[in-house]
Motif scaffolding. Structure first.
Motif, PDB file in Angstrom:
ATOM      1  N   ILE A  38       0.839  -1.198   0.000  1.00  0.00           N
ATOM      2  CA  ILE A  38       0.000   0.000   0.000  1.00  0.00           C
ATOM      3  C   ILE A  38       0.876   1.251   0.000  1.00  0.00           C
ATOM      4  O   ILE A  38       0.509   2.287  -0.575  1.00  0.00           O
ATOM      5  CB  ILE A  38      -0.970  -0.009   1.207  1.00  0.00           C
ATOM      6  CG1 ILE A  38      -2.063   1.046   0.999  1.00  0.00           C
ATOM      7  CG2 ILE A  38      -0.249   0.223   2.518  1.00  0.00           C
ATOM      8  CD1 ILE A  38      -3.166   0.967   2.025  1.00  0.00           C
ATOM      9  N   GLY A  39       2.073   1.154   0.606  1.00  0.00           N
ATOM     10  CA  GLY A  39       2.987   2.291   0.572  1.00  0.00           C
ATOM     11  C   GLY A  39       3.499   2.559  -0.833  1.00  0.00           C
ATOM     12  O   GLY A  39       3.612   3.717  -1.263  1.00  0.00           O
ATOM     13  N   TRP A  69       0.704   4.088  -2.857  1.00  0.00           N
ATOM     14  CA  TRP A  69       0.550   5.490  -2.466  1.00  0.00           C
ATOM     15  C   TRP A  69       1.661   6.343  -3.075  1.00  0.00           C
ATOM     16  O   TRP A  69       1.417   7.451  -3.561  1.00  0.00           O
ATOM     17  CB  TRP A  69       0.576   5.577  -0.944  1.00  0.00           C
ATOM     18  CG  TRP A  69       0.387   6.954  -0.389  1.00  0.00           C
ATOM     19  CD1 TRP A  69      -0.741   7.722  -0.449  1.00  0.00           C
ATOM     20  CD2 TRP A  69       1.360   7.726   0.340  1.00  0.00           C
ATOM     21  NE1 TRP A  69      -0.543   8.918   0.199  1.00  0.00           N
ATOM     22  CE2 TRP A  69       0.737   8.948   0.690  1.00  0.00           C
ATOM     23  CE3 TRP A  69       2.674   7.493   0.729  1.00  0.00           C
ATOM     24  CZ2 TRP A  69       1.406   9.932   1.411  1.00  0.00           C
ATOM     25  CZ3 TRP A  69       3.332   8.478   1.450  1.00  0.00           C
ATOM     26  CH2 TRP A  69       2.699   9.680   1.785  1.00  0.00           C
ATOM     27  N   SER A  72       1.026   6.825  -6.805  1.00  0.00           N
ATOM     28  CA  SER A  72      -0.061   7.781  -7.007  1.00  0.00           C
ATOM     29  C   SER A  72       0.419   9.211  -6.778  1.00  0.00           C
ATOM     30  O   SER A  72       0.068  10.122  -7.546  1.00  0.00           O
ATOM     31  CB  SER A  72      -1.224   7.459  -6.059  1.00  0.00           C
ATOM     32  OG  SER A  72      -1.742   6.171  -6.302  1.00  0.00           O
ATOM     33  N   LEU A  73       1.226   9.411  -5.743  1.00  0.00           N
ATOM     34  CA  LEU A  73       1.783  10.743  -5.504  1.00  0.00           C
ATOM     35  C   LEU A  73       2.718  11.151  -6.642  1.00  0.00           C
ATOM     36  O   LEU A  73       2.764  12.322  -7.032  1.00  0.00           O
ATOM     37  CB  LEU A  73       2.531  10.776  -4.173  1.00  0.00           C
ATOM     38  CG  LEU A  73       1.704  11.023  -2.917  1.00  0.00           C
ATOM     39  CD1 LEU A  73       2.614  11.118  -1.700  1.00  0.00           C
ATOM     40  CD2 LEU A  73       0.877  12.293  -3.038  1.00  0.00           C
ATOM     41  N   SER A 104      -4.334  10.023 -10.255  1.00  0.00           N
ATOM     42  CA  SER A 104      -3.711   9.686  -8.979  1.00  0.00           C
ATOM     43  C   SER A 104      -4.740   9.120  -8.011  1.00  0.00           C
ATOM     44  O   SER A 104      -4.520   8.088  -7.361  1.00  0.00           O
ATOM     45  CB  SER A 104      -3.044  10.928  -8.391  1.00  0.00           C
ATOM     46  OG  SER A 104      -2.542  10.664  -7.100  1.00  0.00           O
ATOM     47  N   PHE A 123      -4.900   4.897  -6.821  1.00  0.00           N
ATOM     48  CA  PHE A 123      -4.797   4.531  -5.408  1.00  0.00           C
ATOM     49  C   PHE A 123      -6.118   3.975  -4.895  1.00  0.00           C
ATOM     50  O   PHE A 123      -6.143   3.012  -4.117  1.00  0.00           O
ATOM     51  CB  PHE A 123      -4.383   5.747  -4.583  1.00  0.00           C
ATOM     52  CG  PHE A 123      -4.166   5.435  -3.130  1.00  0.00           C
ATOM     53  CD1 PHE A 123      -3.120   4.637  -2.731  1.00  0.00           C
ATOM     54  CD2 PHE A 123      -5.022   5.935  -2.159  1.00  0.00           C
ATOM     55  CE1 PHE A 123      -2.916   4.332  -1.389  1.00  0.00           C
ATOM     56  CE2 PHE A 123      -4.834   5.641  -0.816  1.00  0.00           C
ATOM     57  CZ  PHE A 123      -3.777   4.843  -0.434  1.00  0.00           C
ATOM     58  N   LEU A 142      -6.684   0.240  -3.225  1.00  0.00           N
ATOM     59  CA  LEU A 142      -7.206   0.164  -1.862  1.00  0.00           C
ATOM     60  C   LEU A 142      -8.485  -0.656  -1.815  1.00  0.00           C
ATOM     61  O   LEU A 142      -8.665  -1.496  -0.919  1.00  0.00           O
ATOM     62  CB  LEU A 142      -7.451   1.574  -1.328  1.00  0.00           C
ATOM     63  CG  LEU A 142      -7.961   1.674   0.115  1.00  0.00           C
ATOM     64  CD1 LEU A 142      -6.953   1.064   1.077  1.00  0.00           C
ATOM     65  CD2 LEU A 142      -8.224   3.131   0.484  1.00  0.00           C
ATOM     66  N   GLY A 160      -5.357   3.227   4.436  1.00  0.00           N
ATOM     67  CA  GLY A 160      -5.442   3.896   3.146  1.00  0.00           C
ATOM     68  C   GLY A 160      -6.096   5.260   3.242  1.00  0.00           C
ATOM     69  O   GLY A 160      -5.669   6.209   2.575  1.00  0.00           O
ATOM     70  N   LEU A 201      -3.535   7.672   4.636  1.00  0.00           N
ATOM     71  CA  LEU A 201      -2.549   8.015   3.608  1.00  0.00           C
ATOM     72  C   LEU A 201      -3.144   8.975   2.576  1.00  0.00           C
ATOM     73  O   LEU A 201      -2.474   9.915   2.125  1.00  0.00           O
ATOM     74  CB  LEU A 201      -2.059   6.749   2.905  1.00  0.00           C
ATOM     75  CG  LEU A 201      -1.167   5.818   3.732  1.00  0.00           C
ATOM     76  CD1 LEU A 201      -0.877   4.532   2.965  1.00  0.00           C
ATOM     77  CD2 LEU A 201       0.143   6.521   4.096  1.00  0.00           C
ATOM     78  N   PHE A 202      -4.403   8.751   2.208  1.00  0.00           N
ATOM     79  CA  PHE A 202      -5.049   9.635   1.228  1.00  0.00           C
ATOM     80  C   PHE A 202      -5.198  11.052   1.771  1.00  0.00           C
ATOM     81  O   PHE A 202      -4.904  12.022   1.073  1.00  0.00           O
ATOM     82  CB  PHE A 202      -6.420   9.072   0.848  1.00  0.00           C
ATOM     83  CG  PHE A 202      -7.233  10.015   0.012  1.00  0.00           C
ATOM     84  CD1 PHE A 202      -6.949  10.188  -1.330  1.00  0.00           C
ATOM     85  CD2 PHE A 202      -8.282  10.732   0.566  1.00  0.00           C
ATOM     86  CE1 PHE A 202      -7.691  11.070  -2.107  1.00  0.00           C
ATOM     87  CE2 PHE A 202      -9.024  11.615  -0.199  1.00  0.00           C
ATOM     88  CZ  PHE A 202      -8.736  11.778  -1.539  1.00  0.00           C
ATOM     89  N   GLY A 217      -1.759  12.662   1.830  1.00  0.00           N
ATOM     90  CA  GLY A 217      -1.314  13.011   0.492  1.00  0.00           C
ATOM     91  C   GLY A 217      -2.097  14.166  -0.096  1.00  0.00           C
ATOM     92  O   GLY A 217      -1.536  15.036  -0.776  1.00  0.00           O
TER      93      GLY A 217
END
Length: 465
Positions: free
Chosen positions: A231-232, A235, A238-239, A251, A255, A259, A275, A278-279, A282
């Motif tokens: 998942i990292g 992420w 996507s970034l 992006s 992600f 997820l 997730g 993180l979203f 971000g």
């Protein structure tokens, strides 16, 4: 002891191709009717191109139908008519905006631009050709599992292509296009399909490990720290798309897809918590760091502060349309920026009103529902995850697009599936529909019944007991 003869009754499901043909006739009739209605309203006559439009959409729909009838007879009967209806209505609205832009240019004494509707019909033909290729070449979706990491690599390469100097171009503030042989393509649309295949294949192999629980917090089993790598990475990729390509929509889509598939495969709500955090992190980082993201958020928070802004003009058009709309050809959707592409949903809302917009959303909902039903009926986990991922790609896109146009969330610039002007998105969506139909054919196809057990075999089994 005697036993009655054993008989096996096999119920063979109907293919429903007749139902599909009937729905196709309705979809074509609605699309052609909208095209004719626009011509009569704007030009006071039936468009001269009506025959070509009707023949083109009918021929393409019938070719796709007969391909399914002979190569995927048990495929879902609703997906293809829904795609044809959305595609046909999209071409009709693009034609309507072409007429509006031509009238504006004539009033200003300028030369009108070339109409975009014929170009969209051409891309529809290309999309149907790719649809046929997928149906004819991919006879069993399970063979795609052997290409898991190849698909992942292809997806990353397609994402990176716009960053290559001399190949990638910056259009409308986003570097998501490549120009080749005088034509522009958006490789991220096909990267979406490749990444769904990769996500599905990877999660089939790793889901047992990712299901293991770590610490328990507020009644939720959170994943172990050692399992946060996938998942990292998702992420981070996507970034990277957001930072280097300025593409907020893609992006979010990539992600979100990973997820959601991660949650479906593991059934662990803890992944949604991780997730989600993180979203949020971000999103705040992008808002504070990148000017284009900051502008989209401020335009969303106060659309009336920007003269001629997309969101402002779109909201004004929707308000003018009201509940039932101005009527096809009786509004002014051409006044909105990117009315044929990013804001085509706003164009429909202005002329068909909230009622028409709800009807269009229901057609998309039907595609998503049939995709998820295909996932439920599929007999293998890999097919379940692919069908789920493809269906949710439609769900995420429609939510982000409609939410951005109506002011629910910031506008991201994703293309409306099948409707928005743009060849790459249209062709890729036809490939997605073909994959869903291939999986549904496998899921609904009757299995070969087991051989009946003889009386002697039963008697021997009873004696052994």
């Amino acid at each position: 002891m005697s036993y009655a003869p054993t008989s096996v009754i096999q119920i063979i499901p109907r293919t429903r191709r007749g139902v599909e043909l009937l729905l196709l006739v309705i979809a074509i009739a609605v699309s052609v009717g909208a095209y004719v209605n626009i011509g009569i309203t704007v030009q006071n006559e039936v468009p001269a191109s009506t025959g070509y439009y009707a023949a083109g959409i009918t021929l393409l729909a019938l070719i796709a139908h007969f391909a399914l009838r002979y190569r995927a007879p048990y495929a879902d009967p609703v997906l293809l008519p829904c795609a044809v209806l959305l595609n046909g209505l999209g071409v009709a609205m693009i034609h309507r905006i072409d007429l509006g832009l031509a009238l504006v240019a004539e009033a200003r004494g300028a030369t009108p631009k070339s109409p975009a509707a014929p170009q969209q019909i051409t891309w529809t033909a290309v999309g149907v050709v790719l649809f046929l290729v997928v149906i004819l070449v991919i006879r069993d979706h399970r063979r795609l599992q052997a290409l898991t990491y190849t698909a992942g690599l292809a997806g990353l390469v397609l994402l990176v292509l716009p960053l290559i100097p001399g190949l990638g171009v910056n259009l409308n503030g986003a570097r998501i296009w490549i120009r080749l042989a005088g034509m522009s393509f958006q490789p991220g649309e096909f990267a979406k399909i490749c990444l769904v295949v990769f996500f599905a294949g990877y999660l089939v192999v790793k889901r047992d490990v990712l299901t293991l629980a770590g610490h328990r917090f507020l009644g939720l089993d959170l994943p172990r720290a050692r399992d946060l790598g996938p998942i990292g990475i998702a992420w981070g990729v996507s970034l990277g798309v957001l930072v280097f390509e300025s593409d907020l929509g893609s992006s979010l889509l990539f992600f979100g897809l990973f997820l959601f598939l991660l949650y479906v495969s593991t059934e662990r709500a803890g992944w949604l918590i991780i997730g989600g955090l993180l979203f949020v992190g971000g999103a705040y980082f992008a808002y504070a760091t990148f000017g284009h993201v900051h502008r989209r958020v401020t335009d969303w928070l106060d659309p009336w502060a920007i003269d001629g802004g997309q969101v402002k003009l779109g909201l004004m058009g929707q308000a003018w349309g009201g509940i039932l709309g101005r009527g096809l050809g009786q509004g002014h959707p051409e006044a909105t920026l990117y009315a044929q592409s990013d804001m085509i949903i706003s164009s429909f809302a202005e002329e068909l009103g909230l009622t028409g917009l709800i009807a269009i959303i229901l057609v998309y909902t039907l595609i998503i529902e049939r995709g998820l039903r295909t996932a439920l009926g599929c007999r293998d986990i890999f097919g379940k995850l692919i069908a789920t991922g493809l269906a949710m790609s439609f769900a995420l896109q429609v939510f982000v697009i409609v939410g951005g146009v109506t002011g629910l969330i910031p506008l991201t610039g994703l293309a409306t599936p099948f409707m928005a002007l743009g060849g790459t998105s249209l062709v890729a969506n036809w490939a997605i529909i073909a994959l869903l139909l291939r999986i549904s054919d496998q899921a609904r196809r009757p299995q070969t019944p087991a051989a009946p057990v003889s009386d002697e075999t039963i008697a021997m089994a009873v004696q052994k007991q």
